[in-house]
Design a protein around this motif. Structure first.
Motif, PDB file in Angstrom:
ATOM      1  N   TRP A  99       2.894  -6.368  -2.544  1.00 49.87           N
ATOM      2  CA  TRP A  99       3.371  -5.184  -1.884  1.00 49.87           C
ATOM      3  C   TRP A  99       4.776  -5.007  -2.407  1.00 49.87           C
ATOM      4  N   SER A 100       5.262  -3.602  -2.921  1.00 54.43           N
ATOM      5  CA  SER A 100       6.483  -3.476  -3.563  1.00 54.43           C
ATOM      6  C   SER A 100       7.277  -2.346  -2.873  1.00 54.43           C
ATOM      7  N   GLN A 101       8.541  -2.386  -2.709  1.00 57.13           N
ATOM      8  CA  GLN A 101       9.319  -1.312  -2.465  1.00 57.13           C
ATOM      9  C   GLN A 101      10.788  -1.062  -3.071  1.00 57.13           C
ATOM     10  N   LYS A 102      10.893  -0.078  -3.546  1.00 58.66           N
ATOM     11  CA  LYS A 102      11.922   0.549  -4.354  1.00 58.66           C
ATOM     12  C   LYS A 102      13.324   0.482  -3.452  1.00 58.66           C
ATOM     13  N   LEU A 103      14.204  -0.154  -3.836  1.00 56.63           N
ATOM     14  CA  LEU A 103      15.421  -0.279  -2.829  1.00 56.63           C
ATOM     15  C   LEU A 103      16.379   0.598  -3.550  1.00 56.63           C
ATOM     16  N   ASP A 104      17.353   1.025  -2.494  1.00 58.90           N
ATOM     17  CA  ASP A 104      18.291   2.128  -2.772  1.00 58.90           C
ATOM     18  C   ASP A 104      19.074   1.864  -3.915  1.00 58.90           C
ATOM     19  N   ASP A 105      19.267   0.526  -4.347  1.00 58.27           N
ATOM     20  CA  ASP A 105      20.216   0.382  -5.590  1.00 58.27           C
ATOM     21  C   ASP A 105      19.267   0.437  -6.974  1.00 58.27           C
ATOM     22  N   GLY A 106      18.134   0.824  -6.673  1.00 58.48           N
ATOM     23  CA  GLY A 106      17.303   0.627  -8.078  1.00 58.48           C
ATOM     24  C   GLY A 106      16.421  -0.311  -8.184  1.00 58.48           C
ATOM     25  N   GLY A 107      16.601  -1.517  -7.674  1.00 57.15           N
ATOM     26  CA  GLY A 107      15.710  -2.556  -7.598  1.00 57.15           C
ATOM     27  C   GLY A 107      14.662  -2.673  -6.690  1.00 57.15           C
ATOM     28  N   TYR A 108      13.835  -3.619  -6.743  1.00 61.21           N
ATOM     29  CA  TYR A 108      12.654  -3.741  -6.120  1.00 61.21           C
ATOM     30  C   TYR A 108      12.635  -4.929  -5.107  1.00 61.21           C
ATOM     31  N   ARG A 109      12.167  -4.979  -4.074  1.00 66.52           N
ATOM     32  CA  ARG A 109      11.301  -5.811  -3.178  1.00 66.52           C
ATOM     33  C   ARG A 109       9.983  -5.974  -3.495  1.00 66.52           C
ATOM     34  N   PHE A 110       9.536  -7.356  -3.548  1.00 67.52           N
ATOM     35  CA  PHE A 110       8.036  -7.647  -3.606  1.00 67.52           C
ATOM     36  C   PHE A 110       7.770  -8.648  -2.459  1.00 67.52           C
ATOM     37  N   VAL A 111       6.550  -8.450  -1.887  1.00 63.41           N
ATOM     38  CA  VAL A 111       6.311  -9.158  -0.851  1.00 63.41           C
ATOM     39  C   VAL A 111       4.437  -9.769  -1.174  1.00 63.41           C
ATOM     40  N   ALA A 112       4.505 -10.934  -1.207  1.00 62.88           N
ATOM     41  CA  ALA A 112       3.072 -11.350  -1.447  1.00 62.88           C
ATOM     42  C   ALA A 112       2.378 -11.317  -0.056  1.00 62.88           C
ATOM     43  N   VAL A 169       9.287 -15.015   5.241  1.00 63.43           N
ATOM     44  CA  VAL A 169       9.752 -13.808   6.188  1.00 63.43           C
ATOM     45  C   VAL A 169       8.787 -13.345   6.912  1.00 63.43           C
ATOM     46  N   ASP A 170       9.240 -12.425   7.948  1.00 64.76           N
ATOM     47  CA  ASP A 170       8.438 -11.615   8.574  1.00 64.76           C
ATOM     48  C   ASP A 170       7.592 -10.613   8.001  1.00 64.76           C
ATOM     49  N   ARG A 171       6.548 -10.468   8.451  1.00 66.72           N
ATOM     50  CA  ARG A 171       5.841  -9.290   7.795  1.00 66.72           C
ATOM     51  C   ARG A 171       6.565  -7.950   7.668  1.00 66.72           C
ATOM     52  N   PRO A 172       6.638  -7.205   6.491  1.00 64.25           N
ATOM     53  CA  PRO A 172       7.222  -5.908   6.569  1.00 64.25           C
ATOM     54  C   PRO A 172       6.836  -4.901   7.462  1.00 64.25           C
ATOM     55  N   GLU A 173       7.380  -4.502   8.268  1.00 70.66           N
ATOM     56  CA  GLU A 173       7.178  -3.332   9.212  1.00 70.66           C
ATOM     57  C   GLU A 173       6.455  -2.152   8.259  1.00 70.66           C
ATOM     58  N   GLN A 174       7.087  -1.915   7.019  1.00 76.16           N
ATOM     59  CA  GLN A 174       6.436  -0.944   6.440  1.00 76.16           C
ATOM     60  C   GLN A 174       5.294  -0.894   5.917  1.00 76.16           C
ATOM     61  N   LEU A 175       4.397  -2.132   5.977  1.00 78.93           N
ATOM     62  CA  LEU A 175       3.235  -2.309   5.744  1.00 78.93           C
ATOM     63  C   LEU A 175       2.317  -1.396   6.776  1.00 78.93           C
ATOM     64  N   ASN A 176       2.687  -1.187   7.789  1.00 74.47           N
ATOM     65  CA  ASN A 176       2.150  -0.545   8.862  1.00 74.47           C
ATOM     66  C   ASN A 176       2.240   1.012   8.808  1.00 74.47           C
ATOM     67  N   GLY A 177       3.140   1.385   7.979  1.00 78.18           N
ATOM     68  CA  GLY A 177       3.410   3.016   7.886  1.00 78.18           C
ATOM     69  C   GLY A 177       3.088   3.384   6.593  1.00 78.18           C
ATOM     70  N   GLU A 178       3.714   4.654   6.258  1.00 79.79           N
ATOM     71  CA  GLU A 178       3.391   5.231   5.249  1.00 79.79           C
ATOM     72  C   GLU A 178       3.580   4.568   3.720  1.00 79.79           C
ATOM     73  N   HIS A 179       4.523   3.537   3.827  1.00 75.91           N
ATOM     74  CA  HIS A 179       4.893   2.697   2.507  1.00 75.91           C
ATOM     75  C   HIS A 179       3.752   1.860   2.360  1.00 75.91           C
ATOM     76  N   ALA A 180       2.591   1.438   3.258  1.00 75.02           N
ATOM     77  CA  ALA A 180       1.672   0.588   2.944  1.00 75.02           C
ATOM     78  C   ALA A 180       0.797   0.885   1.885  1.00 75.02           C
ATOM     79  N   LYS A 181       0.835   2.422   1.141  1.00 74.11           N
ATOM     80  CA  LYS A 181       0.023   2.500   0.178  1.00 74.11           C
ATOM     81  C   LYS A 181       0.884   2.597  -1.143  1.00 74.11           C
ATOM     82  N   ASP A 182       2.292   1.984  -1.052  1.00 73.10           N
ATOM     83  CA  ASP A 182       3.005   2.101  -2.178  1.00 73.10           C
ATOM     84  C   ASP A 182       2.486   1.018  -3.409  1.00 73.10           C
TER      85      ASP A 182
END
Length: 172
Positions: free
Chosen positions: A123-136, A99-112
């Motif tokens: 790197w983790s991101q909480k999704l709107d449905d309550g799940g999570y996305r993790f990116v190595a 996958v492409d590098r998540p854009e959020q890693l450049n913004g405020e979510h980089a410190k999530d």
């Protein structure tokens, strides 16, 4: 006193067999529509298109992936791709490689919250449905694991279980 049942004029104009079948047909159609809409919300999985060495690493990872993850059988989408793996846990856990590098890693979510397992940071991101996305992160190819709410006791468990395979097949 018994109440008289009033039938709409539109129905009385129809022949009796059609009137008798109207309600069962309407109920059947309703059930079919409801059952058909119960499928996973993420029915279509976007397949990454890595190139060069990243594609080679992802193919190596695909060959090493287990047929079962945390007790859930692997059921990849059709057509099969070496860049996508799915474990049917209803809801299903999806791994995408390249996958492409998540854009959020450049913004405020980089410190999530970014858990680390065996020196591999996810790197983790909480999704709107309550799940999570993790990116190595910090690998030659980005690997994403999406864990919908309810797919695992701990949403990080699937990513943690895949850590040794990611480390072994995708250099940092």
């Amino acid at each position: 006193m018994a109440r008289e049942l009033r039938v709409p004029k539109a129905l009385t104009a129809l022949p009796a067999p059609i009137r008798w079948l109207a309600l069962p047909v309407a109920l059947t159609c309703t059930v079919v529509v409801l059952v058909g809409s119960w499928g996973p919300a993420d029915g279509k999985i976007e397949v990454p298109e890595p190139s060069g060495r990243a594609a080679d690493y992802c193919r190596a990872l695909a060959a090493a992936l287990p047929q079962e993850l945390l007790g859930h059988a692997r059921k990849d989408p059709s057509p099969a791709s070496p860049y996508v793996a799915v474990w049917d846990s209803s809801p299903r856990t999806v791994m995408r490689c390249g996958v492409d590098r998540p854009e959020q890693l450049n913004g405020e979510h980089a410190k999530d919250w970014s858990p680390t397992v065996d020196d591999l940071t996810w790197w983790s991101q909480k999704l709107d449905d309550g799940g999570y996305r993790f990116v190595a992160t910090m690998r030659a190819a980005y690997v994403e694991v999406t864990v919908p709410s309810g797919a695992a006791r701990n949403p990080f468990d699937p990513a943690a279980a895949l850590t040794p395979l990611v480390k072994a097949n995708i250099p940092g």
